[in-house]
Write a protein that holds these residues in place. Structure first.
Motif, PDB file in Angstrom:
ATOM      1  N   ILE A 164       0.846  -1.196   0.000  1.00 27.04           N
ATOM      2  CA  ILE A 164       0.000   0.000   0.000  1.00 27.04           C
ATOM      3  C   ILE A 164       0.884   1.249   0.000  1.00 27.04           C
ATOM      4  N   ALA A 165       1.920   1.224   0.838  1.00 22.64           N
ATOM      5  CA  ALA A 165       2.823   2.373   0.896  1.00 22.64           C
ATOM      6  C   ALA A 165       3.432   2.639  -0.478  1.00 22.64           C
ATOM      7  N   PHE A 166       3.822   1.569  -1.170  1.00 24.81           N
ATOM      8  CA  PHE A 166       4.442   1.694  -2.490  1.00 24.81           C
ATOM      9  C   PHE A 166       3.485   2.337  -3.495  1.00 24.81           C
ATOM     10  N   VAL A 167       2.278   1.777  -3.574  1.00 19.91           N
ATOM     11  CA  VAL A 167       1.319   2.240  -4.587  1.00 19.91           C
ATOM     12  C   VAL A 167       0.865   3.675  -4.296  1.00 19.91           C
ATOM     13  N   VAL A 168       0.528   3.940  -3.038  1.00 19.43           N
ATOM     14  CA  VAL A 168       0.048   5.281  -2.681  1.00 19.43           C
ATOM     15  C   VAL A 168       1.153   6.318  -2.926  1.00 19.43           C
ATOM     16  N   THR A 169       2.390   5.933  -2.652  1.00 22.09           N
ATOM     17  CA  THR A 169       3.502   6.865  -2.865  1.00 22.09           C
ATOM     18  C   THR A 169       3.657   7.196  -4.353  1.00 22.09           C
ATOM     19  N   ILE A 170       3.521   6.176  -5.190  1.00 24.22           N
ATOM     20  CA  ILE A 170       3.636   6.437  -6.631  1.00 24.22           C
ATOM     21  C   ILE A 170       2.562   7.432  -7.071  1.00 24.22           C
ATOM     22  N   VAL A 171       1.342   7.213  -6.609  1.00 17.81           N
ATOM     23  CA  VAL A 171       0.251   8.110  -7.007  1.00 17.81           C
ATOM     24  C   VAL A 171       0.529   9.531  -6.494  1.00 17.81           C
ATOM     25  N   ALA A 172       0.933   9.630  -5.217  1.00 18.82           N
ATOM     26  CA  ALA A 172       1.193  10.951  -4.629  1.00 18.82           C
ATOM     27  C   ALA A 172       2.337  11.648  -5.371  1.00 18.82           C
ATOM     28  N   CYS A 173       3.398  10.901  -5.656  1.00 20.31           N
ATOM     29  CA  CYS A 173       4.541  11.501  -6.350  1.00 20.31           C
ATOM     30  C   CYS A 173       4.161  11.920  -7.761  1.00 20.31           C
ATOM     31  N   PHE A 174       3.325  11.114  -8.405  1.00 21.23           N
ATOM     32  CA  PHE A 174       2.878  11.437  -9.760  1.00 21.23           C
ATOM     33  C   PHE A 174       2.109  12.755  -9.762  1.00 21.23           C
ATOM     34  N   LEU A 175       1.217  12.919  -8.801  1.00 21.09           N
ATOM     35  CA  LEU A 175       0.428  14.156  -8.718  1.00 21.09           C
ATOM     36  C   LEU A 175       1.341  15.357  -8.475  1.00 21.09           C
ATOM     37  N   VAL A 176       2.313  15.195  -7.571  1.00 17.42           N
ATOM     38  CA  VAL A 176       3.218  16.306  -7.271  1.00 17.42           C
ATOM     39  C   VAL A 176       4.123  16.594  -8.467  1.00 17.42           C
ATOM     40  N   LEU A 177       4.516  15.543  -9.151  1.00 14.10           N
ATOM     41  CA  LEU A 177       5.387  15.697 -10.312  1.00 14.10           C
ATOM     42  C   LEU A 177       4.711  16.534 -11.391  1.00 14.10           C
ATOM     43  N   LEU A 178       3.433  16.237 -11.615  1.00 17.05           N
ATOM     44  CA  LEU A 178       2.733  16.839 -12.744  1.00 17.05           C
ATOM     45  C   LEU A 178       1.748  17.921 -12.345  1.00 17.05           C
ATOM     46  N   SER A 179       1.851  18.421 -11.111  1.00 19.44           N
ATOM     47  CA  SER A 179       0.795  19.336 -10.669  1.00 19.44           C
ATOM     48  C   SER A 179       0.789  20.642 -11.472  1.00 19.44           C
ATOM     49  N   PHE A 190       0.854  20.692 -14.721  1.00 18.78           N
ATOM     50  CA  PHE A 190       0.463  20.363 -16.083  1.00 18.78           C
ATOM     51  C   PHE A 190      -1.056  20.223 -16.220  1.00 18.78           C
ATOM     52  N   PRO A 191      -1.570  20.435 -17.423  1.00 17.17           N
ATOM     53  CA  PRO A 191      -3.028  20.430 -17.627  1.00 17.17           C
ATOM     54  C   PRO A 191      -3.707  19.174 -17.081  1.00 17.17           C
ATOM     55  N   LEU A 192      -3.014  18.037 -17.194  1.00 17.69           N
ATOM     56  CA  LEU A 192      -3.581  16.762 -16.726  1.00 17.69           C
ATOM     57  C   LEU A 192      -4.116  16.880 -15.307  1.00 17.69           C
ATOM     58  N   VAL A 193      -3.328  17.491 -14.431  1.00 15.54           N
ATOM     59  CA  VAL A 193      -3.732  17.634 -13.039  1.00 15.54           C
ATOM     60  C   VAL A 193      -4.542  18.914 -12.843  1.00 15.54           C
ATOM     61  N   ILE A 246      -1.368  25.282  -6.610  1.00 20.49           N
ATOM     62  CA  ILE A 246      -1.138  23.868  -6.906  1.00 20.49           C
ATOM     63  C   ILE A 246      -0.091  23.739  -8.014  1.00 20.49           C
ATOM     64  N   ALA A 247      -0.200  24.593  -9.017  1.00 26.01           N
ATOM     65  CA  ALA A 247       0.751  24.529 -10.129  1.00 26.01           C
ATOM     66  C   ALA A 247       2.171  24.804  -9.643  1.00 26.01           C
ATOM     67  N   SER A 248       2.302  25.645  -8.629  1.00 22.13           N
ATOM     68  CA  SER A 248       3.651  26.027  -8.182  1.00 22.13           C
ATOM     69  C   SER A 248       4.352  24.923  -7.413  1.00 22.13           C
ATOM     70  N   VAL A 249       3.623  23.884  -6.969  1.00 21.05           N
ATOM     71  CA  VAL A 249       4.310  22.787  -6.271  1.00 21.05           C
ATOM     72  C   VAL A 249       4.752  21.699  -7.252  1.00 21.05           C
ATOM     73  N   SER A 250       4.631  21.953  -8.544  1.00 17.19           N
ATOM     74  CA  SER A 250       5.024  20.934  -9.507  1.00 17.19           C
ATOM     75  C   SER A 250       6.526  20.658  -9.450  1.00 17.19           C
ATOM     76  N   VAL A 251       6.873  19.410  -9.202  1.00 17.55           N
ATOM     77  CA  VAL A 251       8.274  19.017  -9.143  1.00 17.55           C
ATOM     78  C   VAL A 251       8.929  19.223 -10.509  1.00 17.55           C
ATOM     79  N   LEU A 252       8.176  18.875 -11.566  1.00 23.07           N
ATOM     80  CA  LEU A 252       8.774  18.904 -12.903  1.00 23.07           C
ATOM     81  C   LEU A 252       9.147  20.311 -13.330  1.00 23.07           C
TER      82      LEU A 252
END
Lengths: 277, 244
Positions: free
Chosen positions: B162-177, B179-182, B198-204
Motif C-alpha cells: 500500500i505504501a508503495f502504490v500510494v507513494t507512486i500516485v502521490a509523487c505522480f500528482l506532485v510531479l505533474l501538478s 500540467f493540464p492533466l492535473v 497547486i501549479a507552483s508545487v510541480s516538481v517537474l
C-alpha cells in the motif's frame, strides 16, 4: 559526542563511597510511580485507573487474563502509548514532560520480543547500545557481558531471523539490559522458552531484582511464586489484587489443596469480569 | 554519534542486508541507460550533454524511490520494532530524519553510479559541466522530495505494498501538478489563486529549470522546504499512529 552527556570518572575511593551510598539509598527508592492510568481506544476503555508504585528491589509480577490490559499498561509505562488520563514518573522523571530522561531509566522487552530480522545479534545489540548513548569504547565490553549472561555468545554473528524463538526472546532481554538500567519492564519474558531456559531467565531476573525495579507480565502463576516479590492482578482494566505471592495464595480457602493460585486467579478475574458486565 | 547518525547507519546497512540494494541499483542503471540511449538518443542528438539522461530521471525515481521508502516505517510497524525504536531515549525526529537520509543517501549512490555517462560525454565532446552539475543537483532534489513523500506515506500504514502504490500516485500528482492533466481537474471548482498554488508545487517545473543549468534560489528553497515540511509531518504521523 555532543548529544549524550557523559559522566566524568571519579577517583576510586570516592567512587566506592558514592556506590555505597547509592546502594543504601536505592533500597528505598521509588522507581516507578504510575498514577491513575486510563486508556481508551476508539470506544474501548481498556485500562481504567491503574495505580502502581514499584521500589527498587521489587520484582512485580503482572498477572491477568488475555485482554485485561497488561500490555496496554506496560506500553503506557514506557511511553509507547500516551495515557488518556493519569501520569507516569520513572526514577523521578515525568514521562510526559521529560520523555528522554525518563526513557533512559528503563530497559524494555515489548510483547513478542521484536527485533530487526536482517541484522546479526551483534549488530543489533550494537545499534541499541549506540542509540542508548553508551560510549563507543564500552560497547564491545557491554555486548560481551550481556551475551554471556543471556548465553548468546555462540550466535552473536548469526542473523536474527534464523534464530529459534528462545534465542530471539533472549536477544530481546539482552537488548533491554545492555545499559544496566535501574528499571526493567518485560512483557512475557519467558514466553516461548523451554523449561531450562525459563529457569535460567528466572534466575537472572531474581539476581537483578535485588537492585532494580522490575515489572514483568506472565500467564504462568508458578513464575510469580518463583521470581516475584509482589503480584499485581489486573482484570478488565482494573487492579484487583496487589500483594505478595504468599498473600495471594492465602486468599484461597483452606479446603482448596491443589493449584491454590489458579483458584484465586480464577476467583479474582471472574468476579471482576462480572462487575463490568 | 548523534542519534540520527545511529539510525542512519542502521537503515543504510539494512538496504544491503537484502537483495533490495542490488536489485534497485541494477534496475536504476539499466533503465537509465535504456532511456538515455534508446529513447533520449544520447548519441543521435550529437550534443555533448546529459539532457537525454536527466529528462528521464524524475520518471525513474517515480517508480524506484517508493521502493526505497516503502519499508521505512511500514516495516517497523509490521515487525513491532517500532515499539523498541520509539521507547529508546532518542527524539523521534532524529529517527525520522535518520531514516530519510539513509534512503536519500542510497539514491545518491545510485546517481553517482551513472558517472560513466558523464565521463563518456566529457571524453567525446566538451559539455557544459555547470549544466551537468545542476542536472545532478536537480536529480538529487527530486529523489529527496519523492523519498520524503514516501516516508510520510510509509508512516501511515503497516502494509508496504500500500505504501508503495500510494507513494507512486502521490509523487505522480506532485510531479505533474503544473500540467493540464492535473490542473484541469481542479480548474472547474477552485479559484484561480488556488490553482496557481497547486501549479507552483510541480516538481517537474522546478526540475526543468535546474536541468537547464540554472540553479535558482527559488527552486532550491522549494525542494528544501518541501522536504522539511514532510519531515515534520512524518514525525507527527509516526507519533500519532505508532501503536495503531
Amino acid at each position: 559526542m555532543g548529544y549524550f552527556a557523559q559522566a566524568q570518572p571519579l577517583p576510586l575511593a570516592k567512587e566506592r563511597a558514592v556506590t555505597y551510598i547509592f546502594s543504601q539509598v536505592s533500597q528505598m527508592r521509588e522507581l516507578i510511580s504510575a498514577n491513575n492510568l486510563h486508556k481508551s481506544f476508539a470506544g474501548l476503555h481498556a485500562v481504567k485507573g491503574v495505580t502502581l508504585q514499584v521500589n527498587s528491589g521489587e520484582v512485580v509480577g503482572f498477572l491477568g487474563p488475555n485482554g485485561a490490559g497488561k500490555t496496554t499498561t506496560m506500553r503506557m509505562l514506557t511511553g509507547f502509548l500516551d495515557p488518556s488520563e493519569g501520569s507516569v514518573l520513572l526514577d523521578g522523571f515525568s514521562l510526559a514532560d521529560d520523555p528522554l530522561a525518563a526513557q533512559k531509566t528503563f530497559g524494555y522487552l515489548p510483547e513478542g520480543a521484536p527485533a530487526y530480522p536482517e541484522m546479526t545479534v551483534r549488530d543489533y545489540l550494537q545499534f541499541i547500545a549506540r542509540a542508548r548513548g553508551i560510549p563507543r569504547r564500552e560497547i564491545a565490553g557491554k555486548i560481551g557481558e550481556v551475551a554471556g549472561r543471556m548465553h548468546l555468545r555462540g550466535v552473536l554473528d548469526q542473523v536474527i531471523e534464523t534464530l529459534s524463538k528462545g534465542f530471539k526472546r533472549r536477544v530481546g532481554i539482552a537488548q533491554a539490559i545492555i545499559h544496566d538500567p535501574p528499571i526493567l519492564i518485560m512483557d512475557e519474558p519467558t514466553d516461548g522458552l523451554d523449561p531450562n531456559q525459563k529457569h535460567e531467565v528466572r534466575e537472572l531476573i531474581r539476581a537483578m531484582g535485588s537492585t532494580k525495579a522490575i515489572v514483568l507480565s506472565t500467564h504462568i502463576l508458578e513464575e510469580v511464586e518463583a521470581v516475584c516479590t509482589r503480584a499485581v492482578v489486573i482484570a478488565s482494566g482494573r487492579v484487583v489484587f496487589d500483594g505478595t505471592p504468599e498473600e495471594f495464595e492465602l486468599l484461597a480457602p483452606a479446603s482448596v489443596t491443589r493449584n491454590r493460585m489458579d483458584y484465586v486467579f480464577r476467583q479474582l478475574t471472574a468476579t471482576a469480569a462480572e462487575v463490568t458486565l | 554519534m548523534s542519534p540520527w547518525q545511529v539510525i542512519f547507519r542502521r537503515e543504510f546497512r539494512a538496504y544491503f542486508a537484502t537483495p533490495l540494494a542490488a536489485v534497485f541499483l541494477v534496475v536504476f542503471l539499466f533503465m537509465s541507460g535504456v532511456f538515455s540511449f534508446s529513447m533520449g538518443g544520447l548519441f543521435e542528438r550529437g550534443q555533448a550533454d546529459l539532457r537525454s539522461f536527466f529528462q528521464f530521471v524524475p520518471w525513474l525515481f517515480l517508480f524506484l524511490a517508493p521502493a526505497l521508502s516503502m519499508r521505512l516505517w511500514a516495516e517497523e510497524r509490521r515487525l513491532g520494532t517500532i515499539e523498541v525504536l520509539t521507547t529508546l531515549p532518542i527524539p523521534l525526529w532524529h529517527a525520522v530524519v535518520g531514516k530519510f537520509l539513509a534512503a536519500w543517501f542510497f539514491s545518491l549512490v545510485a546517481l553517482a553510479l551513472t558517472a560513466p555517462l558523464w565521463i563518456t560525454v566529457s571524453w567525446l565532446g566538451d559539455p557544459d559541466q555547470g549544466v551537468i552539475v545542476a542536472g545532478y543537483i536537480g536529480s538529487a532534489m527530486v529523489a529527496g522530495i519523492f523519498l520524503a513523500i514516501g516516508g510520510f506515506v510509509s508512516a501511515l500504514t503497516k502494509n508496504q505494498v500500500i505504501a508503495f502504490v500510494v507513494t507512486i500516485v502521490a509523487c505522480f500528482l506532485v510531479l505533474l501538478s503544473g500540467f493540464p492533466l492535473v490542473l484541469n481537474f481542479f480548474r472547474d471548482w477552485m479559484s484561480l489563486g488556488a490553482v496557481e498554488a497547486i501549479a507552483s508545487v510541480s516538481v517537474l517545473t522546478h526540475f526543468n529549470s535546474l536541468m537547464r543549468g540554472v540553479v535558482e534560489l527559488r527552486d532550491v528553497v522549494y525542494f528544501a522546504s518541501g522536504i522539511c515540511a514532510l519531515m515534520v509531518a512524518t514525525t507527527f504521523v509516526v507519533d500519532w499512529r505508532k501503536s495503531a
